[in-house]
Write an enzyme that holds these catalytic residues in place. Sequence first.
Site, short mmCIF file in Angstrom:
data_model
loop_
_atom_site.label_atom_id
_atom_site.label_comp_id
_atom_site.label_asym_id
_atom_site.label_seq_id
_atom_site.Cartn_x
_atom_site.Cartn_y
_atom_site.Cartn_z
N ARG A 174 -37.52 80.37 -29.16
CA ARG A 174 -36.59 80.25 -28.03
C ARG A 174 -37.34 80.20 -26.70
O ARG A 174 -36.98 79.43 -25.79
CB ARG A 174 -35.59 81.42 -28.05
CG ARG A 174 -34.54 81.28 -29.14
CD ARG A 174 -33.85 82.60 -29.45
NE ARG A 174 -32.75 82.43 -30.41
CZ ARG A 174 -32.93 82.29 -31.72
NH1 ARG A 174 -34.14 82.28 -32.23
NH2 ARG A 174 -31.89 82.16 -32.52
N ARG A 187 -40.37 84.21 -47.48
CA ARG A 187 -39.67 85.47 -47.76
C ARG A 187 -39.69 85.79 -49.26
O ARG A 187 -39.64 86.96 -49.65
CB ARG A 187 -38.24 85.43 -47.25
CG ARG A 187 -38.08 85.10 -45.78
CD ARG A 187 -38.71 86.12 -44.87
NE ARG A 187 -38.50 85.77 -43.47
CZ ARG A 187 -39.26 86.13 -42.46
NH1 ARG A 187 -40.34 86.88 -42.69
NH2 ARG A 187 -39.01 85.77 -41.22
N SER A 218 -38.44 84.19 -33.90
CA SER A 218 -37.21 83.82 -33.20
C SER A 218 -37.41 83.82 -31.69
O SER A 218 -36.95 82.91 -30.98
CB SER A 218 -36.08 84.78 -33.59
OG SER A 218 -35.84 84.73 -34.97
N HIS A 236 -31.18 78.36 -46.76
CA HIS A 236 -32.44 78.60 -46.05
C HIS A 236 -33.55 77.76 -46.67
O HIS A 236 -33.29 76.70 -47.23
CB HIS A 236 -32.76 80.09 -46.05
CG HIS A 236 -31.97 80.87 -45.04
ND1 HIS A 236 -32.31 82.15 -44.62
CD2 HIS A 236 -30.87 80.54 -44.33
CE1 HIS A 236 -31.45 82.57 -43.72
NE2 HIS A 236 -30.56 81.62 -43.53
N SER A 238 -25.19 78.53 -40.31
CA SER A 238 -26.34 79.04 -39.58
C SER A 238 -26.00 79.24 -38.11
O SER A 238 -25.43 78.34 -37.48
CB SER A 238 -27.52 78.07 -39.69
OG SER A 238 -28.59 78.48 -38.87
N GLN A 251 -28.14 79.12 -35.91
CA GLN A 251 -29.02 78.20 -35.18
C GLN A 251 -28.28 76.96 -34.71
O GLN A 251 -28.68 76.32 -33.74
CB GLN A 251 -30.21 77.80 -36.04
CG GLN A 251 -31.19 78.93 -36.32
CD GLN A 251 -32.26 78.54 -37.32
OE1 GLN A 251 -32.20 77.46 -37.92
NE2 GLN A 251 -33.23 79.40 -37.52
N ARG A 283 -31.91 81.14 -51.54
CA ARG A 283 -32.56 82.44 -51.76
C ARG A 283 -31.80 83.32 -52.75
O ARG A 283 -32.43 84.09 -53.48
CB ARG A 283 -32.75 83.17 -50.42
CG ARG A 283 -33.87 82.58 -49.58
CD ARG A 283 -34.08 83.32 -48.29
NE ARG A 283 -35.26 82.76 -47.60
CZ ARG A 283 -35.51 82.95 -46.31
NH1 ARG A 283 -34.68 83.66 -45.56
NH2 ARG A 283 -36.59 82.41 -45.76
N GLU A 286 -32.04 87.58 -43.21
CA GLU A 286 -33.48 87.37 -43.41
C GLU A 286 -34.13 88.52 -44.17
O GLU A 286 -35.17 88.36 -44.78
CB GLU A 286 -34.17 87.23 -42.05
CG GLU A 286 -33.99 85.89 -41.38
CD GLU A 286 -34.94 84.83 -41.92
OE1 GLU A 286 -36.13 85.13 -42.11
OE2 GLU A 286 -34.49 83.70 -42.16
#
Length: 433
Positions: free
Chosen positions: A37, A391, A33, A346, A175, A177, A350, A319
């Site tokens: 960025r 994950r 992350s 995701h 999200s 994001q 998940r 996450e």
Amino acid sequence: MGNPTATRPPQPWTAPTASDPVGATLRLPGSKSMTARALVLSGLASGPSTLVRPLRARDTELMAGGLRELGAHVSVSDDERWLVRPHQLVGPAHVDVGLAGTVMRFLPPVAGLAAGRVTFDGDPQARVRPLGPLIGALRSLGVRIDTPETGSLPLAVLGTGRVAGGEVVIDASASSQLVSGLLLAAPRFDRGVVVRHRGAPVPSAPHLRMTVQMLRAVGAAVDDTTPDVWAVEPGPLTGRGWEIEPDLSGAAPFFAAALVTGGEVTLQGWPHSSIQPVEQFRALLTRMGGEVTLGTAGLTVRGAGTVHGLDADLSDVGELTPVLTALAMLADSPSRLTGIGHIRGHETDRVAALAKEFTALGADLSELPDGLEIRPRPLRGGTFRTYDDHRMAHAAAVAGLAVPGIEVDDVACTSKTMPEFPALWSGMVTGKN
């Protein structure tokens, strides 16, 4: 706009079982992350930047490649120090997003600032990840975008070299994001941006706080005092040196190993003041039977050999769900994990994937609309499918510590955020790290 991502053969892997408590001191790769960025902000800055100990993995290399396509100079030849020299943003260009949510949501706003056509596409699964609210927001801010009626990839941004900016309303409940992508590019918009979220709560709030903190670190004026409203003023961004923290989500399975085996794992290089949700993670592990300390050696987790069940809202730290689910499978009491409906969008769904794969190993668990209920009972070995989701492989590895014979269908998917995961994991279990 075809999918440029080459198909790779799966890499089967048997999750190693621990015969003794693990004891390891590790230095893990940098935060995905933070690296993502820092790359975007460096590409938009007025001078050069360096990233110290960044994450080198598929997602971050795709981000670096996307910025290069848009005209920035990004040198990643030194694993310990990446250099970014911004340049005028230009098209035509093509950005391969792979399966990276950061790339598909952070770079379209940047592409709006480029002069020319910029196309985006990625892995097949990327085409079903939530993107529509961002596309709608960019259009309302003056960006021309061609996209399928589904409001997803593949898409083309028809940049004019500038974005008007202004106020925009967005539903970012799928999200965080979707908001971060707008905020990161906003200082370069003519009028900046005011983003108002309307909808169910935005998940992963710590990631939004990270975005705001990193924007301020390069000189942006950001007001986030009103809940669900973020205002960014137009203005230049300064180049700087970024010290990238170790990745908390990537560290989660290693810390979980301490709880499962009654061992001790230390992650070196952990800062005393972190912009990742360390305190939430610390509280969760403590409730599950771990002892978490931060000292001169790093962040250390000790297990007592017994894992406790957990009733928790994970909306801020979704996450961590796969690893916490694996821990809950091995606990001494039931667990209920909620607030994670957003992780259905995701890399794979998940919630459904965890339920299906652990059920195949003999687990007793139920899907909830926004989570999972887990009733521990002995598991058996078998094939555990990852659905190309890193994950999921982490979850299988944690369960495999206590359950012999868990065969991961493709551990290569961990290259998305940690290419060295299989070697690091096996070294920790065998004591050869």
